[in-house]
Enzyme design. Structure first.
Site, mmCIF file in Angstrom:
data_model
loop_
_atom_site.group_PDB
_atom_site.id
_atom_site.type_symbol
_atom_site.label_atom_id
_atom_site.label_comp_id
_atom_site.label_asym_id
_atom_site.label_seq_id
_atom_site.Cartn_x
_atom_site.Cartn_y
_atom_site.Cartn_z
ATOM 1 N N ARG A 262 0.852 -1.186 0.000
ATOM 2 C CA ARG A 262 0.000 0.000 0.000
ATOM 3 C C ARG A 262 0.880 1.225 0.000
ATOM 4 N NH1 ARG A 262 -3.558 1.334 3.781
ATOM 5 N NH2 ARG A 262 -1.797 1.548 5.170
ATOM 6 N N ARG B 201 -3.083 10.703 1.743
ATOM 7 C CA ARG B 201 -4.162 11.281 2.563
ATOM 8 C C ARG B 201 -4.734 12.493 1.840
ATOM 9 N NH1 ARG B 201 -1.050 11.334 8.381
ATOM 10 N NH2 ARG B 201 -0.729 9.077 8.534
ATOM 11 N N ARG C 100 17.785 9.074 4.960
ATOM 12 C CA ARG C 100 17.192 10.113 5.800
ATOM 13 C C ARG C 100 18.204 10.526 6.856
ATOM 14 N NH1 ARG C 100 13.018 6.969 9.962
ATOM 15 N NH2 ARG C 100 14.670 5.799 10.953
ATOM 16 N N TYR D 87 10.055 -8.138 11.867
ATOM 17 C CA TYR D 87 10.136 -6.747 12.296
ATOM 18 C C TYR D 87 8.958 -6.455 13.208
ATOM 19 C CZ TYR D 87 10.321 -1.848 12.876
ATOM 20 O OH TYR D 87 10.400 -0.626 13.487
ATOM 21 N N ASP E 216 7.446 -3.420 16.033
ATOM 22 C CA ASP E 216 7.608 -2.195 16.797
ATOM 23 C C ASP E 216 7.679 -2.540 18.283
ATOM 24 O OD1 ASP E 216 7.880 -0.117 14.944
ATOM 25 O OD2 ASP E 216 5.721 -0.083 14.557
HETATM 26 P P1 FDA Z 1 16.437 -6.368 20.639
HETATM 27 O O1 FDA Z 1 17.228 -6.534 19.407
HETATM 28 O O2 FDA Z 1 16.144 -4.995 21.091
HETATM 29 O O3 FDA Z 1 17.152 -7.140 21.830
HETATM 30 C C1 FDA Z 1 17.817 -8.378 21.633
HETATM 31 C C2 FDA Z 1 19.041 -8.381 22.524
HETATM 32 O O4 FDA Z 1 19.631 -9.676 22.497
HETATM 33 C C3 FDA Z 1 20.108 -7.402 22.059
HETATM 34 O O5 FDA Z 1 20.409 -6.485 23.090
HETATM 35 C C4 FDA Z 1 21.290 -8.304 21.730
HETATM 36 O O6 FDA Z 1 22.540 -7.716 22.061
HETATM 37 C C5 FDA Z 1 21.016 -9.524 22.597
HETATM 38 N N1 FDA Z 1 21.695 -10.727 22.111
HETATM 39 C C6 FDA Z 1 21.675 -11.239 20.858
HETATM 40 N N2 FDA Z 1 22.468 -12.329 20.783
HETATM 41 C C7 FDA Z 1 23.004 -12.528 22.020
HETATM 42 C C8 FDA Z 1 23.913 -13.471 22.572
HETATM 43 N N3 FDA Z 1 24.462 -14.440 21.820
HETATM 44 N N4 FDA Z 1 24.245 -13.370 23.877
HETATM 45 C C9 FDA Z 1 23.731 -12.379 24.637
HETATM 46 N N5 FDA Z 1 22.862 -11.448 24.165
HETATM 47 C C10 FDA Z 1 22.516 -11.514 22.868
HETATM 48 N N6 FDA Z 1 10.006 0.372 17.216
HETATM 49 C C11 FDA Z 1 9.081 1.318 17.523
HETATM 50 O O7 FDA Z 1 8.120 1.026 18.228
HETATM 51 N N7 FDA Z 1 9.243 2.594 17.083
HETATM 52 C C12 FDA Z 1 10.300 2.976 16.314
HETATM 53 O O8 FDA Z 1 10.397 4.142 15.919
HETATM 54 C C13 FDA Z 1 11.275 1.987 15.975
HETATM 55 N N8 FDA Z 1 12.353 2.307 15.221
HETATM 56 C C14 FDA Z 1 13.249 1.338 14.832
HETATM 57 C C15 FDA Z 1 14.326 1.680 14.019
HETATM 58 C C16 FDA Z 1 15.220 0.697 13.607
HETATM 59 C C17 FDA Z 1 16.388 1.069 12.717
HETATM 60 C C18 FDA Z 1 15.020 -0.639 14.016
HETATM 61 C C19 FDA Z 1 15.945 -1.726 13.549
HETATM 62 C C20 FDA Z 1 13.979 -0.961 14.860
HETATM 63 C C21 FDA Z 1 13.071 0.027 15.277
HETATM 64 N N9 FDA Z 1 12.012 -0.277 16.120
HETATM 65 C C22 FDA Z 1 11.093 0.689 16.445
HETATM 66 C C23 FDA Z 1 11.810 -1.652 16.620
HETATM 67 C C24 FDA Z 1 12.436 -1.922 17.997
HETATM 68 O O9 FDA Z 1 13.823 -1.704 17.930
HETATM 69 C C25 FDA Z 1 12.131 -3.372 18.391
HETATM 70 O O10 FDA Z 1 10.745 -3.560 18.489
HETATM 71 C C26 FDA Z 1 12.724 -3.809 19.723
HETATM 72 O O11 FDA Z 1 14.038 -3.384 19.864
HETATM 73 C C27 FDA Z 1 12.677 -5.309 19.801
HETATM 74 O O12 FDA Z 1 13.118 -5.764 21.064
HETATM 75 P P2 FDA Z 1 13.694 -7.225 21.215
HETATM 76 O O13 FDA Z 1 13.883 -7.455 22.650
HETATM 77 O O14 FDA Z 1 12.883 -8.174 20.438
HETATM 78 O O15 FDA Z 1 15.095 -7.197 20.419
#
Ligand code: FDA
Length: 389
Positions: free
Chosen positions: A176, A180, A291, A364, A366
């Site tokens: 999509r 608006r 951006r 992905y 949020d």
């Molecule tokens: P997350 O990745 O945060 O945590 C996983 C953790 O596991 C990490 O700290 C990592 O270091 C750890 N880990 C991995 N392997 C490991 C290992 N072997 N040993 C020990 N630790 C380990 N959401 C939103 O609501 N609004 C927004 O504006 C944005 N913007 C945005 C921008 C960008 C560029 C991205 C990539 C993402 C967003 N998000 C977002 C999404 C948001 O980042 C996401 O929802 C959360 O971080 C997810 O949390 P998790 O706990 O799932 O993963």
């Protein structure tokens, strides 16, 4: 043995929510480990001493949700500012409001169309390829909003995001492209939005402010020289919540799931405000980044703690990720989806381990999605696992 009742791999929002729930509901002892040197996962931020800006280290994070359970939950740990997200785009020497709205359309066509006139125009332009099935993203974009707006605001931006010409990208990437037909340029449509008043890190520290929760940073689950490693925990039968990459857990034995990543380039300006807004998209091919984020402008309410003469901007460059890069956006081709389905099956068979979060489920999400999923996973999978012992 000295093991806690639950080990959580990853101090991101999924892991923090599970830790908080396990302690509150069952009073168990929890150890969170993270390979990074901070908690918060990708939502982590820090204060920049020179400008007073709160820098979101892994890209701009805006909190928004329409989920009452999540909104009530997060408000236990922080309050939120009245920040409302709005994005602008630079195209051909002019700045336009996004998402594409009547203001964008009228500025672009140098017109004063009414909503109905603008709608008729765009329908006509979108009809260019009528009767054909969009063969690629380029055709899809033209069919959704017409060639002029697609080429001005979507085509080059998407090419930069994917480092690929949109005529070689699948049409399915864009389902999509909302236009608006009014002047509303509020980015999110959710009931609630805002930024944590004292910053993201203060919010996350509050979630786990309990003596029964201990955190080990700089600790890799796969490093067998530290006590909370995969082999040792599995052998001892300690319940684990794993939020790292699911393919890494299984040593990539079925293959690698593919991601895109973003490189950030920091630029400092000797001026108080560079863009006049927090997020400026660059829609044209001559600017190599997609951006730029001016972090100070996310928190105008902190003006008295910010440097009036300096600002910091992060330019975002998007590309395909290698194994050593930060995985940000799942690519999700049909091959990726099929591979993840196989890993998901293996994960379900892993005793005493619950996989969660964006990396653990190759998706992905949020922040509000991840919190909601963590609350549900706690109730449906993790609490039953803890009660079993
Ligand atoms: P997350 O990745 O945060 O945590 C996983 C953790 O596991 C990490 O700290 C990592 O270091 C750890 N880990 C991995 N392997 C490991 C290992 N072997 N040993 C020990 N630790 C380990 N959401 C939103 O609501 N609004 C927004 O504006 C944005 N913007 C945005 C921008 C960008 C560029 C991205 C990539 C993402 C967003 N998000 C977002 C999404 C948001 O980042 C996401 O929802 C959360 O971080 C997810 O949390 P998790 O706990 O799932 O993963």
């Amino acid at each position: 043995n000295e093991y806690p009742d639950l080990v959580i791999v990853g101090a991101g929002l999924f892991g923090l929510t599970v830790a908080q729930q396990a302690v509150e509901k069952l009073g168990v002892n929890v150890r969170i480990i993270d390979v990074r040197d901070h908690i918060g996962g990708n939502a982590y931020s820090y204060m920049d001493p020179e400008t007073g800006a709160e820098i979101h280290k892994y890209g701009a994070h805006l909190f928004h949700t329409s989920n009452k359970r999540v909104w009530d939950y997060v408000n236990r740990f922080t309050s939120f500012t009245d920040y409302v997200h709005r994005v602008y785009a630079t195209h051909d020497g002019e700045v336009y409001p996004l998402p594409i709205n009547l203001g964008t359309v009228n500025q672009f066509f140098r017109a004063h169309y009414t909503p109905a006139e603008a709608k008729a125009l765009i329908e006509e332009q979108a009809g260019e390829l009528a009767g054909t099935d969009p063969a690629n993203l380029n055709d899809q974009g033209i069919s959704l909003i017409g060639r002029p707006l697609y080429e001005a605001f979507i085509k080059n931006y998407t090419a930069k995001q994917w480092q690929t010409d949109p005529s070689e990208l699948p049409a399915s990437i864009i389902k999509r492209l909302p236009v608006r037909f009014n002047y509303n340029n509020r980015y999110f449509k959710d009931t609630w939005e805002g930024l944590p008043v004292d910053g993201y890190t203060a919010w996350f520290e509050k979630m786990i402010d309990d003596p029964r929760i201990e955190v080990s940073l700089n600790t890799d689950f796969f490093d067998e020289s530290q006590p909370y490693n995969k082999r040792a925990l599995l052998e001892a039968g300690v319940p684990v919540v794993y939020t790292g990459p699911v393919d890494r857990y299984f040593d990539y034995d079925l293959g690698e799931l593919k991601w895109r990543t973003v490189d950030f380039k920091e630029v400092r300006y000797d001026e108080g405000d560079h863009f006049g807004c927090p997020v400026m998209n660059f829609s044209d091919a001559d600017v190599p980044y997609t951006r730029a984020i001016e972090f100070k402008n996310f928190n105008p309410e902190r003006a008295d703690q910010q440097n009036p003469d300096k600002t910091v901007v992060w330019e975002e460059y998007s590309r395909f990720a290698d194994r050593d890069d930060e995985p940000y956006y799942p690519i999700n081709t049909e091959a990726d989806k099929a591979l993840y389905a196989q890993y998901k099956q293996k994960a379900a068979e892993e005793p005493n381990v619950v996989f969660g979060g964006r990396l653990g489920t190759y998706a992905y999400y949020d922040m509000h999605n991840v919190i909601d999923q963590a609350l549900t996973a706690y109730e449906e999978q993790i609490e039953p696992m803890l009660k079993k012992d």
